[in-house]
Design a protein around this motif. Structure first.
Motif, PDB file in Angstrom:
ATOM      1  N   ASN A   5       0.810  -1.221   0.000  1.00 52.29           N
ATOM      2  CA  ASN A   5       0.000   0.000   0.000  1.00 52.29           C
ATOM      3  C   ASN A   5       0.848   1.280   0.000  1.00 52.29           C
ATOM      4  O   ASN A   5       0.319   2.373  -0.131  1.00 52.29           O
ATOM      5  CB  ASN A   5      -1.008   0.014   1.154  1.00 52.29           C
ATOM      6  CG  ASN A   5      -0.377  -0.195   2.501  1.00 52.29           C
ATOM      7  OD1 ASN A   5       0.667  -0.833   2.621  1.00 52.29           O
ATOM      8  ND2 ASN A   5      -1.013   0.304   3.537  1.00 52.29           N
ATOM      9  N   TYR A   6       2.183   1.162   0.110  1.00 47.08           N
ATOM     10  CA  TYR A   6       3.079   2.317   0.032  1.00 47.08           C
ATOM     11  C   TYR A   6       3.914   2.325  -1.251  1.00 47.08           C
ATOM     12  O   TYR A   6       4.746   3.211  -1.441  1.00 47.08           O
ATOM     13  CB  TYR A   6       4.022   2.350   1.238  1.00 47.08           C
ATOM     14  CG  TYR A   6       3.316   2.694   2.530  1.00 47.08           C
ATOM     15  CD1 TYR A   6       3.013   4.004   2.853  1.00 47.08           C
ATOM     16  CD2 TYR A   6       2.955   1.695   3.420  1.00 47.08           C
ATOM     17  CE1 TYR A   6       2.363   4.321   4.037  1.00 47.08           C
ATOM     18  CE2 TYR A   6       2.310   1.998   4.613  1.00 47.08           C
ATOM     19  CZ  TYR A   6       2.014   3.308   4.913  1.00 47.08           C
ATOM     20  OH  TYR A   6       1.378   3.620   6.078  1.00 47.08           O
ATOM     21  N   GLN A   7       3.714   1.330  -2.104  1.00 46.13           N
ATOM     22  CA  GLN A   7       4.488   1.255  -3.340  1.00 46.13           C
ATOM     23  C   GLN A   7       4.003   2.282  -4.347  1.00 46.13           C
ATOM     24  O   GLN A   7       2.871   2.728  -4.308  1.00 46.13           O
ATOM     25  CB  GLN A   7       4.401  -0.159  -3.926  1.00 46.13           C
ATOM     26  CG  GLN A   7       5.107  -1.184  -3.070  1.00 46.13           C
ATOM     27  CD  GLN A   7       4.938  -2.595  -3.593  1.00 46.13           C
ATOM     28  OE1 GLN A   7       4.311  -2.831  -4.607  1.00 46.13           O
ATOM     29  NE2 GLN A   7       5.512  -3.542  -2.870  1.00 46.13           N
TER      30      GLN A   7
END
Length: 64
Positions: A5-7
């Motif tokens: 979810n932070y890529q």
């Protein structure tokens, strides 16, 4: 590894850049990628190596 979810905003690339800056010419980064991430690394400049091997914890070592 960057959580899914932070890529995309460049966190992984920035971590690699900072690692290179810290190490300077003293070392190279050797990376083992998860299969689903293996297409990413050539896009940012990593070169593939043909000289790596793996043995699992439960694999039997062959002795002569």
């Amino acid at each position: 590894m960057v959580r899914e979810n932070y890529q995309r905003p460049g966190i992984g690339t920035e971590l690699i850049k900072r690692t290179q800056q810290e190490l300077g010419d003293r070392a190279k980064i050797v990376l083992l990628a998860a299969p689903e991430a293996s297409a990413y690394y050539p896009r940012i400049g990593f070169k593939p190596l043909d000289c790596a091997w793996i043995i699992g914890a439960r694999d039997h070592l062959v002795t002569r």
